[in-house]
Design a protein around this motif. Structure first.
Motif, PDB file in Angstrom:
ATOM      1  N   GLY A 176      38.811  40.566  46.641  1.00  0.00           N
ATOM      2  CA  GLY A 176      39.974  39.561  46.378  1.00  0.00           C
ATOM      3  C   GLY A 176      39.643  38.187  45.481  1.00  0.00           C
ATOM      4  N   LEU A 177      38.674  37.562  44.951  1.00  0.00           N
ATOM      5  CA  LEU A 177      37.921  36.750  44.683  1.00  0.00           C
ATOM      6  C   LEU A 177      38.472  36.354  42.981  1.00  0.00           C
ATOM      7  N   ASN A 178      39.726  36.327  43.154  1.00  0.00           N
ATOM      8  CA  ASN A 178      40.327  36.085  42.197  1.00  0.00           C
ATOM      9  C   ASN A 178      39.938  35.106  40.918  1.00  0.00           C
ATOM     10  N   PRO A 179      39.745  33.936  41.060  1.00  0.00           N
ATOM     11  CA  PRO A 179      39.380  32.859  39.904  1.00  0.00           C
ATOM     12  C   PRO A 179      37.218  33.412  40.063  1.00  0.00           C
ATOM     13  N   ARG A 234      31.655  39.998  38.657  1.00  0.00           N
ATOM     14  CA  ARG A 234      32.983  40.404  38.552  1.00  0.00           C
ATOM     15  C   ARG A 234      33.090  41.687  39.422  1.00  0.00           C
ATOM     16  N   ALA A 235      32.563  42.548  39.040  1.00  0.00           N
ATOM     17  CA  ALA A 235      32.934  44.080  39.927  1.00  0.00           C
ATOM     18  C   ALA A 235      33.372  43.453  41.291  1.00  0.00           C
ATOM     19  N   ALA A 253      34.178  28.702  41.702  1.00  0.00           N
ATOM     20  CA  ALA A 253      34.848  29.855  41.585  1.00  0.00           C
ATOM     21  C   ALA A 253      34.429  30.802  43.015  1.00  0.00           C
ATOM     22  N   VAL A 254      33.388  31.156  43.177  1.00  0.00           N
ATOM     23  CA  VAL A 254      33.072  31.686  44.404  1.00  0.00           C
ATOM     24  C   VAL A 254      33.556  30.934  45.308  1.00  0.00           C
ATOM     25  N   ALA A 285      33.993  35.126  35.351  1.00  0.00           N
ATOM     26  CA  ALA A 285      33.319  36.409  34.914  1.00  0.00           C
ATOM     27  C   ALA A 285      33.205  36.728  33.873  1.00  0.00           C
ATOM     28  N   HIS A 286      34.390  37.168  33.551  1.00  0.00           N
ATOM     29  CA  HIS A 286      35.106  37.616  32.709  1.00  0.00           C
ATOM     30  C   HIS A 286      34.534  36.244  30.931  1.00  0.00           C
TER      31      HIS A 286
END
Length: 106
Positions: free
Chosen positions: A48-51, A41-42, A82-83, A56-57
């Motif tokens: 800037g990989l927002n999705p 996530r970090a 998402a990545v 990850a959240h």
């Protein structure tokens, strides 16, 4: 190296991290996987990989509820997608959040 090349390297690193978690998931407790998901996530946030941050959240929340083993495999598949996403806009985040919500509803 170009910015695009840097982003591709970050995505490759994240894909490798996800694969490593996926291998361990069937044999690990949720609390053992959570730090690795938080690291993903970090890194995703910094790149800037927002999705990926969004997923990850959700995955972190699932782990905090105690999901483990084979159930984590599905979450990791969504995280992997998402990545790899080329879109980083709010609509893409919303789409991945909706997919995660469906998983939560079971």
């Amino acid at each position: 190296m170009t910015m695009s090349g840097d982003l591709e390297n970050v995505k490759a690193d994240l894909a490798a991290r996800i694969a490593a978690i996926d291998v361990r998931a069937p044999y690990s407790r949720a609390c053992e996987l959570a730090p690795d998901v938080d690291a993903i996530r970090a890194i995703a946030h910094h790149a800037g990989l927002n999705p990926a941050v969004t997923v990850a959240h959700f995955l972190g929340s699932a782990l905090s509820r105690g999901e483990h083993g084979a159930l984590v495999h599905g979450w990791l598949a969504v995280l992997r997608d998402a990545v790899g996403s080329d879109r980083q806009d709010v609509a893409a985040c919303d789409s991945f959040a909706a997919a995660c919500s469906v998983r939560l509803a079971g």
